[in-house]
Scaffold this motif. Sequence first.
Motif, short mmCIF file in Angstrom:
data_model
loop_
_atom_site.label_atom_id
_atom_site.label_comp_id
_atom_site.label_asym_id
_atom_site.label_seq_id
_atom_site.Cartn_x
_atom_site.Cartn_y
_atom_site.Cartn_z
N SER A 253 0.85 -1.18 0.00
CA SER A 253 0.00 0.00 0.00
C SER A 253 0.89 1.23 0.00
CB SER A 253 -0.90 0.02 1.25
OG SER A 253 -1.72 -1.14 1.27
N LEU A 254 0.61 2.15 -0.92
CA LEU A 254 1.45 3.34 -1.07
C LEU A 254 0.87 4.53 -0.33
CD1 LEU A 254 2.29 3.08 -4.90
CD2 LEU A 254 3.49 2.05 -2.95
N SER A 255 1.73 5.53 -0.11
CA SER A 255 1.31 6.72 0.63
C SER A 255 0.26 7.52 -0.13
CB SER A 255 2.53 7.59 0.93
OG SER A 255 3.25 7.89 -0.26
N ASP A 256 0.16 7.33 -1.44
CA ASP A 256 -0.85 8.07 -2.22
C ASP A 256 -2.15 7.29 -2.35
OD1 ASP A 256 -0.25 6.05 -3.98
OD2 ASP A 256 0.66 7.33 -5.50
N GLY A 257 -2.27 6.17 -1.62
CA GLY A 257 -3.52 5.43 -1.60
C GLY A 257 -3.58 4.25 -2.55
N ARG A 258 -2.64 4.17 -3.47
CA ARG A 258 -2.65 3.04 -4.40
C ARG A 258 -2.19 1.76 -3.72
NH1 ARG A 258 0.93 5.01 -9.33
NH2 ARG A 258 1.85 6.30 -7.70
N VAL A 259 -2.64 0.64 -4.26
CA VAL A 259 -2.20 -0.68 -3.80
C VAL A 259 -1.62 -1.41 -5.01
CG1 VAL A 259 -2.89 -2.89 -2.80
CG2 VAL A 259 -3.96 -0.77 -1.99
N LEU A 260 -0.37 -1.86 -4.87
CA LEU A 260 0.30 -2.58 -5.96
C LEU A 260 0.42 -4.05 -5.62
CD1 LEU A 260 3.34 -0.20 -6.71
CD2 LEU A 260 1.05 -0.15 -7.75
N GLY A 261 0.05 -4.90 -6.56
CA GLY A 261 0.34 -6.31 -6.40
C GLY A 261 1.70 -6.61 -6.96
N TYR A 262 2.30 -7.70 -6.51
CA TYR A 262 3.62 -8.05 -7.04
C TYR A 262 3.76 -9.56 -7.18
CZ TYR A 262 4.70 -8.95 -2.08
OH TYR A 262 4.68 -9.42 -0.79
N GLU A 263 4.58 -9.92 -8.16
CA GLU A 263 4.99 -11.31 -8.32
C GLU A 263 6.13 -11.61 -7.35
OE1 GLU A 263 6.77 -11.87 -12.11
OE2 GLU A 263 7.42 -13.92 -11.72
N LYS A 264 7.10 -10.71 -7.33
CA LYS A 264 8.20 -10.76 -6.37
C LYS A 264 8.49 -9.34 -5.91
CE LYS A 264 10.21 -14.98 -8.26
NZ LYS A 264 11.21 -15.54 -9.18
N LEU A 265 9.08 -9.28 -4.71
CA LEU A 265 9.34 -7.98 -4.09
C LEU A 265 10.78 -7.93 -3.60
CD1 LEU A 265 7.85 -5.34 -2.82
CD2 LEU A 265 7.91 -6.64 -0.71
N LEU A 266 11.42 -6.78 -3.78
CA LEU A 266 12.75 -6.57 -3.20
C LEU A 266 12.67 -5.47 -2.16
CD1 LEU A 266 15.82 -7.10 -3.14
CD2 LEU A 266 16.06 -5.27 -4.83
N LEU A 267 13.09 -5.78 -0.95
CA LEU A 267 13.22 -4.77 0.10
C LEU A 267 14.65 -4.22 0.05
CD1 LEU A 267 11.34 -6.65 2.96
CD2 LEU A 267 10.57 -4.57 1.80
N ALA A 268 14.77 -2.98 -0.38
CA ALA A 268 16.06 -2.29 -0.41
C ALA A 268 15.90 -1.01 0.38
CB ALA A 268 16.48 -2.01 -1.86
N THR A 269 15.42 -1.17 1.59
CA THR A 269 14.99 -0.04 2.42
C THR A 269 16.14 0.66 3.13
OG1 THR A 269 14.40 -1.71 4.08
CG2 THR A 269 12.62 -0.81 2.75
N GLY A 270 17.35 0.11 3.02
CA GLY A 270 18.51 0.81 3.55
C GLY A 270 18.56 0.87 5.07
N ALA A 271 19.05 1.99 5.56
CA ALA A 271 19.21 2.19 7.00
C ALA A 271 18.81 3.61 7.34
CB ALA A 271 20.65 1.92 7.42
N ARG A 272 18.53 3.83 8.61
CA ARG A 272 18.18 5.18 9.06
C ARG A 272 19.07 5.55 10.25
NH1 ARG A 272 14.81 3.62 13.40
NH2 ARG A 272 13.76 1.63 12.99
N PRO A 273 19.27 6.83 10.49
CA PRO A 273 20.17 7.23 11.58
C PRO A 273 19.69 6.73 12.94
CG PRO A 273 19.72 9.08 10.12
CD PRO A 273 18.77 7.97 9.71
#
Length: 401
Positions: free
Chosen positions: A88-108
């Motif tokens: 679910s995206l911040s603009d309200g859309r919902v995306l389906g996926y076949e595969k997903l990559l989490l490349a969310t990095g790091a935060r301070p």
Amino acid sequence: MDGIVIIGAGESGTRAAFALREAGYRRPVTLVGAEPHLPYERPPLSKPVGGMVQMTPICAREALEAAGISYLEGCSVSKLDAVAATVSLSDGRVLGYEKLLLATGARPRRLACPGAERALDFRTHADAEAIFANVAPGRRVAIIGAGLIGMELAAVLRGKDVAVSVIETAPKVLGRAVPARFADKLHARHAAEGVRFHLDRTVAAIGEDGVVLSDGSILPADLVVSAIGVVPEMTLAEASGLATANGILTDACLRTSAPNIFAAGDCAAVAQPGGGHIRHESWRNARMQAETAARNMAGAAETFASVPWFWSDQYDLGLQIAGRPQPAHQTVLRTTAEGELEFYLDDGRLVAVAGLGFGNSLAKHIKLAEMLIAASIRPEPAALADPGVNLKTLLKSARAA
């Protein structure tokens, strides 16, 4: 299902998007980035040019379009449903996926003292602009944390004639990632450049006029920067039930505990042959994991294997480290015209190397040493110590054996 969705448009996520195309993946690829920019390189953030923070794009918008990559700029993911395979995206859309990559990095990592909100972070382009817009010759900056980021920032600020103080809870600088020999040399260089260190101290509070240290002393500062490290960004992974620890846990192929979700880069803790998981925070690791994850999402079954490597520029000195030096390793020092190299042996096998010299002068030696490490050679310490013995010769001998 709508192809592959990549969450995170940093170095790892962006590289993965292009690597999917290079691997022949032809279905839709969607890259989701929370920042309102094209994907950009982070290393140049600490090197402003003409007083301006550099924005160095990883790729042009035309390159994304030419590769058929849908880039959702300034858009974040509010929810990951691993069972339904949707985000679910911040603009309200919902995306389906076949595969997903989490490349969310790091935060301070956040300070916990009173007044912590007064300290600036140094992670994003906006962070860099906030810092460099508020420094000028004669102003006073207190940097909390004597790791690589804090020390690199200190070097840049001294170059702008800013008065810099560095506060560190440990008794030594750069204690986590840099061998003692080179940490001491960099510490001495910073001191010679005028950086004032407050080691073995914690921050009791941050006020309008500066920092109150644990010993009661007050350190006046016009600006305070927090550089106490980062933590893996795994909020979505945790909320969706994926296995996590010090990062999003993956197998050797970078697949998470959900079979159609992968993770790469600073957020990923990858299973090791001897047990346990290791997470690395470096530019090269982000790219190489991205490429392996992309090929595996496209149908391959590669295990991720790479010699860790990172660099740091401070003043006119360049530090490079390949492998993971440990205090228990046997060390062998080589002094060259360009600087010093220190090799690390584990039961006779070369496992790591570190070098400190002017600029990028030791790069060729580090590269050859990396190849020796990958070849799992057991060199004679005397040969490693002798600058007259070309490392390329050792590599040829190892390959011929």
